[in-house]
Design a protein around this motif. Sequence first.
Motif, PDB file in Angstrom:
ATOM      1  N   ALA A   7       0.875  -1.163   0.000  1.00  0.00           N
ATOM      2  CA  ALA A   7       0.000   0.000   0.000  1.00  0.00           C
ATOM      3  C   ALA A   7       0.918   1.220   0.000  1.00  0.00           C
ATOM      4  CB  ALA A   7      -0.891  -0.018   1.232  1.00  0.00           C
ATOM      5  N   LEU A   8       0.516   2.273  -0.699  1.00  0.00           N
ATOM      6  CA  LEU A   8       1.385   3.434  -0.874  1.00  0.00           C
ATOM      7  C   LEU A   8       0.712   4.698  -0.358  1.00  0.00           C
ATOM      8  CD1 LEU A   8       4.001   4.641  -2.133  1.00  0.00           C
ATOM      9  CD2 LEU A   8       2.708   4.872  -4.265  1.00  0.00           C
ATOM     10  N   ILE A   9       1.399   5.388   0.530  1.00  0.00           N
ATOM     11  CA  ILE A   9       0.978   6.706   1.000  1.00  0.00           C
ATOM     12  C   ILE A   9       1.986   7.712   0.472  1.00  0.00           C
ATOM     13  CG2 ILE A   9       0.765   8.213   3.011  1.00  0.00           C
ATOM     14  CD1 ILE A   9      -0.199   5.882   4.624  1.00  0.00           C
ATOM     15  N   LEU A  44       3.354  -1.404   4.119  1.00  0.00           N
ATOM     16  CA  LEU A  44       3.089  -0.007   3.801  1.00  0.00           C
ATOM     17  C   LEU A  44       4.358   0.673   3.327  1.00  0.00           C
ATOM     18  CD1 LEU A  44       1.040   2.358   3.907  1.00  0.00           C
ATOM     19  CD2 LEU A  44       1.753   2.725   6.278  1.00  0.00           C
ATOM     20  N   ALA A  45       4.237   1.448   2.254  1.00  0.00           N
ATOM     21  CA  ALA A  45       5.352   2.247   1.744  1.00  0.00           C
ATOM     22  C   ALA A  45       4.952   3.713   1.784  1.00  0.00           C
ATOM     23  CB  ALA A  45       5.710   1.843   0.325  1.00  0.00           C
ATOM     24  N   PHE A  46       5.935   4.560   2.096  1.00  0.00           N
ATOM     25  CA  PHE A  46       5.734   6.007   2.097  1.00  0.00           C
ATOM     26  C   PHE A  46       6.638   6.598   1.029  1.00  0.00           C
ATOM     27  CE2 PHE A  46       6.614  10.353   3.205  1.00  0.00           C
ATOM     28  CZ  PHE A  46       5.385  10.842   3.611  1.00  0.00           C
ATOM     29  N   ALA A  61      11.295   5.272  -2.173  1.00  0.00           N
ATOM     30  CA  ALA A  61      10.281   5.280  -1.119  1.00  0.00           C
ATOM     31  C   ALA A  61      10.842   4.490   0.059  1.00  0.00           C
ATOM     32  CB  ALA A  61       8.979   4.668  -1.622  1.00  0.00           C
ATOM     33  N   THR A  62      10.066   4.427   1.120  1.00  0.00           N
ATOM     34  CA  THR A  62      10.512   3.720   2.314  1.00  0.00           C
ATOM     35  C   THR A  62       9.388   2.845   2.845  1.00  0.00           C
ATOM     36  OG1 THR A  62      12.006   5.538   2.890  1.00  0.00           O
ATOM     37  CG2 THR A  62      11.456   3.985   4.651  1.00  0.00           C
ATOM     38  N   TRP A 100      -3.567   3.722  -3.673  1.00  0.00           N
ATOM     39  CA  TRP A 100      -2.521   3.235  -4.567  1.00  0.00           C
ATOM     40  C   TRP A 100      -1.879   1.971  -3.990  1.00  0.00           C
ATOM     41  CZ3 TRP A 100      -1.074   5.094  -9.312  1.00  0.00           C
ATOM     42  CH2 TRP A 100      -1.612   6.325  -9.688  1.00  0.00           C
ATOM     43  N   ILE A 101      -1.648   1.000  -4.872  1.00  0.00           N
ATOM     44  CA  ILE A 101      -0.883  -0.200  -4.536  1.00  0.00           C
ATOM     45  C   ILE A 101       0.350  -0.192  -5.442  1.00  0.00           C
ATOM     46  CG2 ILE A 101      -0.861  -2.717  -4.432  1.00  0.00           C
ATOM     47  CD1 ILE A 101      -2.790  -1.430  -2.416  1.00  0.00           C
ATOM     48  N   ALA A 102       1.521  -0.285  -4.827  1.00  0.00           N
ATOM     49  CA  ALA A 102       2.777  -0.179  -5.579  1.00  0.00           C
ATOM     50  C   ALA A 102       3.502  -1.519  -5.621  1.00  0.00           C
ATOM     51  CB  ALA A 102       3.676   0.864  -4.929  1.00  0.00           C
ATOM     52  N   ARG A 103       4.187  -1.762  -6.724  1.00  0.00           N
ATOM     53  CA  ARG A 103       5.105  -2.891  -6.827  1.00  0.00           C
ATOM     54  C   ARG A 103       6.473  -2.321  -6.513  1.00  0.00           C
ATOM     55  NH1 ARG A 103       5.100  -7.821  -6.963  1.00  0.00           N
ATOM     56  NH2 ARG A 103       2.963  -7.887  -7.660  1.00  0.00           N
ATOM     57  N   THR A 104       7.127  -2.889  -5.488  1.00  0.00           N
ATOM     58  CA  THR A 104       8.388  -2.341  -4.996  1.00  0.00           C
ATOM     59  C   THR A 104       9.500  -3.387  -5.002  1.00  0.00           C
ATOM     60  OG1 THR A 104       7.954  -2.909  -2.688  1.00  0.00           O
ATOM     61  CG2 THR A 104       7.135  -0.766  -3.461  1.00  0.00           C
TER      62      THR A 104
END
Length: 191
Positions: A7-9, A44-46, A61-62, A100-104
């Motif tokens: 999940a992306l903030i 969770l990613a910021f 991101a972190t 937003w859902i991110a691929r990291t």
Amino acid sequence: MRTQEMALITRDAVLLPDGRLEIRIVGPAFLKMIADVLKGKYPLAFGMLLPNGRPPCYPNATQCEIIDFNLLNDESLGIVLEGKQRVKVLSAAQKRDGVWIARTLPCHNWCEEPIKGEFELISAALEQFYEVNPDLFGLYSNLHLDDATWVSQRWLEVLPLYSKDKQVLMNQPDCHKTMNFVLELIKSHVD
């Protein structure tokens, strides 16, 4: 290394490993996302906001954890995030509800190293900065003022720099360029 969905903030701020940031969460979709994170559905990613960007943040991101939360006066949710692991956002998709859902992909965190010599000035200046900004100081139970990486990353989080300039410093393999930048900045305001 394997990719992972998170999940992306995004906000117009920086959060790096071992850093802490308090943000406000508004709206049912984002409250549900926070609930899903707390239930372990997603990490969770910021990320630092990239206006009109797709994905909506810079690639750096972190991954972070929610370490505290409280109900604010306006009935929104205040959460305190703690940065854990640097990640690169490879792509992101926005769900119908706006989340937003991110691929990291995990990236290497900067290694701890002692502050030595004239760089101790950076540490002392950060300590003074926190003394005059008690809201930020209150987020930390321990200040690691003897760790060059910790001090450098906290400066990147609080210095009012252009986003692209912060990204250049964050993309370095270690904290040395940030240490030099902050030292020169402090020296330029002392003379």
